[in-house]
Design a protein around this motif. Structure first.
Motif, PDB file in Angstrom:
ATOM      1  N   UNK A 305       8.112   7.089  -5.231  1.00 34.64           N
ATOM      2  CA  UNK A 305       7.862   5.660  -5.336  1.00 34.64           C
ATOM      3  C   UNK A 305       6.820   5.265  -4.302  1.00 34.64           C
ATOM      4  N   UNK A 306       6.108   4.182  -4.577  1.00 33.33           N
ATOM      5  CA  UNK A 306       5.081   3.692  -3.649  1.00 33.33           C
ATOM      6  C   UNK A 306       5.239   2.187  -3.492  1.00 33.33           C
ATOM      7  N   UNK A 307       5.525   1.772  -2.258  1.00 34.63           N
ATOM      8  CA  UNK A 307       5.514   0.341  -1.941  1.00 34.63           C
ATOM      9  C   UNK A 307       4.072  -0.023  -1.660  1.00 34.63           C
ATOM     10  N   UNK A 308       3.550  -0.989  -2.397  1.00 38.93           N
ATOM     11  CA  UNK A 308       2.175  -1.413  -2.165  1.00 38.93           C
ATOM     12  C   UNK A 308       2.266  -2.553  -1.158  1.00 38.93           C
ATOM     13  N   UNK A 309       1.811  -2.317   0.064  1.00 44.67           N
ATOM     14  CA  UNK A 309       1.962  -3.340   1.108  1.00 44.67           C
ATOM     15  C   UNK A 309       0.841  -4.368   1.022  1.00 44.67           C
ATOM     16  N   UNK A 310      -0.280  -3.968   0.387  1.00 44.83           N
ATOM     17  CA  UNK A 310      -1.364  -4.907   0.104  1.00 44.83           C
ATOM     18  C   UNK A 310      -0.971  -5.737  -1.129  1.00 44.83           C
ATOM     19  N   UNK A 311      -1.766  -6.758  -1.435  1.00 42.24           N
ATOM     20  CA  UNK A 311      -1.411  -7.627  -2.574  1.00 42.24           C
ATOM     21  C   UNK A 311      -1.959  -7.136  -3.910  1.00 42.24           C
ATOM     22  N   UNK A 312      -2.943  -6.214  -3.870  1.00 42.13           N
ATOM     23  CA  UNK A 312      -3.577  -5.770  -5.112  1.00 42.13           C
ATOM     24  C   UNK A 312      -2.707  -4.733  -5.810  1.00 42.13           C
ATOM     25  N   UNK A 313      -2.340  -4.955  -7.088  1.00 43.30           N
ATOM     26  CA  UNK A 313      -1.605  -3.922  -7.820  1.00 43.30           C
ATOM     27  C   UNK A 313      -2.420  -2.629  -7.902  1.00 43.30           C
ATOM     28  N   UNK A 314      -1.744  -1.497  -7.736  1.00 44.10           N
ATOM     29  CA  UNK A 314      -2.377  -0.177  -7.901  1.00 44.10           C
ATOM     30  C   UNK A 314      -1.887   0.372  -9.234  1.00 44.10           C
ATOM     31  N   UNK A 315      -2.774   0.409 -10.218  1.00 42.34           N
ATOM     32  CA  UNK A 315      -2.390   0.773 -11.584  1.00 42.34           C
ATOM     33  C   UNK A 315      -2.479   2.286 -11.797  1.00 42.34           C
ATOM     34  N   UNK A 316      -2.085   2.705 -13.012  1.00 43.82           N
ATOM     35  CA  UNK A 316      -2.177   4.109 -13.416  1.00 43.82           C
ATOM     36  C   UNK A 316      -3.588   4.635 -13.146  1.00 43.82           C
ATOM     37  N   UNK A 317      -3.684   5.823 -12.541  1.00 43.28           N
ATOM     38  CA  UNK A 317      -4.980   6.438 -12.277  1.00 43.28           C
ATOM     39  C   UNK A 317      -5.532   6.166 -10.898  1.00 43.28           C
ATOM     40  N   UNK A 318      -4.864   5.298 -10.120  1.00 45.85           N
ATOM     41  CA  UNK A 318      -5.320   4.998  -8.757  1.00 45.85           C
ATOM     42  C   UNK A 318      -5.129   6.224  -7.863  1.00 45.85           C
ATOM     43  N   UNK A 319      -6.204   6.591  -7.144  1.00 47.27           N
ATOM     44  CA  UNK A 319      -6.122   7.741  -6.237  1.00 47.27           C
ATOM     45  C   UNK A 319      -5.317   7.375  -4.989  1.00 47.27           C
ATOM     46  N   UNK A 320      -4.507   8.338  -4.527  1.00 47.96           N
ATOM     47  CA  UNK A 320      -3.716   8.157  -3.303  1.00 47.96           C
ATOM     48  C   UNK A 320      -4.346   9.020  -2.210  1.00 47.96           C
ATOM     49  N   UNK A 321      -4.677   8.383  -1.079  1.00 50.93           N
ATOM     50  CA  UNK A 321      -5.289   9.131   0.024  1.00 50.93           C
ATOM     51  C   UNK A 321      -4.454   9.016   1.297  1.00 50.93           C
TER      52      UNK A 321
END
Lengths: 384, 123
Positions: A305-321
């Motif tokens: 799971x990933x909590x997105x702490x920023x406000x922008x949704x991270x959709x399918x295909x978003x790279x994780x660094x």
């Protein structure tokens, strides 16, 4: 706004009712399906607080049974279980009458071809039959796989011409109980054949929202009547596929084709719990070598799971660094109506699959802060 | 002051060479609950039809295109904290950017309110 091509699409037995209820329709898995009625946010929250009625007739309900068998009772169940166990790593033979189980179809490399629910019928005279529900987008491939792989003595009955409805939410049991009293005998992950107005319906206490609820397979001729009876209850409102997706994401449940695909094993997908101990010992399922090795040494990738702490949704295909290095990819992401912030799930290299790890999500070229977390995001409300 | 509309459902309110841009009430209704808006930085220049901003609903992200060529002189930063403003007042407080027009002649390719209403009725 994109235009949806609606030619050549199949419709479900509830299509006219959807139109009457003002649904917005889209193409999904070869069907014209309602994506929303009152609005995704409102339908989502209504399902968490009361009860939502979903048309999931695009899915692939079917029965596998022994053709011309002299076997009955437990022996019949063992015989049909041995057939489906050629394709799944779960123990089907050990299901008790009326018990349902989530499992996965595997290829020879242990990759996931689909996820499905297998139910052993409750009634004595139905032993030797299994009720399966596979994904709508995969049903033709799955059914071809059954025809190809299973014994010629197994018959496959496709029943996707019926209506499959899900009633989900904390008020689902009360609402359905008034219509189909037999549903009250079911606990979470149990199913049985019931009769409604003289017609055979299959009712399972399961779902795809994290809420208590049921899935009911109803003959097409009475589908609309059945839905109307439920919708006459003020606690029940129609819910579309948009909210179904946001509900399942909050519940940490996988969507086949996004979070699961033929490259991923059940161990990578954090679904090793579908492989019961007896099957691990027997090591007799497709891809057992790879899967058992991953259980010992750990998989290369793991679903988190990933909590997105920023406000922008991270959709399918978003790279994780992590520290400017790519460590994985988001497979499902959106906005959580209950938590009022974006949430996501995806695969990262196992060494980074540690809750609390701070990561960057690269959204339209810009790093946005996130954090690895455990699933689900919203605690389930199953009635066990 | 005249408001023009695009086939992609942006509106642009023009006063001389200055303009305010947003998405139409029809677009906001179609999107449903807006949960995130990304507006461009002041000073960024766009050609007509280029991706200029992003608006996200629970379901999906949608691009917002520049109705005409120009340069951003102000972006509505309020939308970051209150994206629901786009649903509440799409053609007022829910504006996205203020623009200096590069070529006002491009406006002739857009629709006026009457033509846009007819366009939406046919969708």
């Amino acid at each position: 706004m994109e235009q949806t091509q609606v030619k050549e699409l199949r419709t479900t037995p509830l299509h006219a009712l959807h139109c009457e209820l003002g649904a917005r329709l889209v193409a999904f898995a070869g069907y014209e399906m309602p994506v929303q009625f009152a609005g995704v946010m409102e339908e989502h929250l209504w399902t968490r607080r009361r009860a939502g009625l979903f048309d999931v007739s695009h899915m692939g309900p079917c029965f596998l049974s022994l053709a011309d068998s002299s076997l009955s009772g437990e022996a019949a169940h063992q015989a049909i279980s041995a057939q489906i166990e050629k394709l799944v790593p779960s123990s089907i033979s050990s299901l008790s009458p009326g018990q349902a189980r989530l499992t996965v179809l595997l290829n020879e490399n242990g990759g996931i071809l689909d996820d499905l629910i297998v139910t052993r019928p409750f009634d004595d005279e139905l032993q030797g039959t299994l009720y399966l529900v596979v994904n709508g987008a995969m049903k033709h491939e799955d059914w071809a796989l059954f025809e190809r792989t299973l014994s010629p003595h197994v018959s496959l009955q496709q029943v996707d011409d019926r209506a499959l409805m899900a009633l989900q939410g904390p008020k689902a049991a009360e609402a359905l109980g008034g219509v189909l009293p037999g549903c009250g005998t079911l606990n979470f992950m149990q199913g049985r054949r019931l009769i409604w107005r003289g017609q055979e319906v299959w009712c399972s206490r399961c779902g795809y929202t994290g809420e208590d609820g049921f899935e009911v397979l109803v003959p097409a001729e009475v589908a609309s009547d059945f839905a109307r009876v439920l919708l006459a209850d003020e606690r029940v409102r129609p819910v579309g596929l948009g909210a179904r997706d946001s509900l399942r994401l909050e519940a940490g449940l996988c969507l086949y084709g996004q979070d699961l695909d033929p490259r991923r094993t059940p161990v990578e997908a954090d679904l090793a719990w579908v492989i019961q101990k007896s099957r691990r010992v027997a090591a007799d399922f497709p891809g057992a070598d790879r899967i058992l090795e991953e259980l010992v040494s750990g998989p290369r990738l793991k679903r988190v799971g990933i909590e997105v702490t920023d406000k922008a949704p991270a959709r399918q295909g978003t790279e994780i660094q992590l520290n400017d290095e790519s460590i994985g990819m988001v497979t499902s992401g959106g906005f959580s109506p209950c938590l009022e912030r974006p949430i996501a799930m995806g695969y990262v290299r196992s060494e980074f699959a540690i809750p609390g790890t701070e990561i960057d999500l690269i959204v339209r070229g810009r790093p946005r802060a996130g954090r690895i977390c455990t699933l689900p995001f919203v605690q389930p409300n199953y009635q066990r | 002051m005249t408001t023009y509309y695009t086939e992609d459902h942006e509106w642009i309110l023009v006063e001389g060479d200055q303009a305010t841009i947003g998405i139409s009430a029809y677009a906001a209704e179609q999107l449903g609950d807006v949960v995130f808006v990304e507006v461009p930085d002041v000073g960024t220049a766009f050609g007509q039809g280029e991706d200029m901003a992003v608006v996200e609903s629970v379901k999906a992200a949608s691009d917002v295109y520049a109705p005409v060529s120009g340069e951003v002189v102000e972006a509505n930063q309020e939308l970051e904290a209150a994206p629901e403003t786009v649903n509440e007042d799409p053609e007022g407080k829910g504006w996205f950017v203020k623009f200096t027009l590069k070529d006002p002649a491009e406006l002739t390719r857009l629709m006026d309110a009457t033509a846009y209403k007819a366009f939406c009725d046919n969708q």
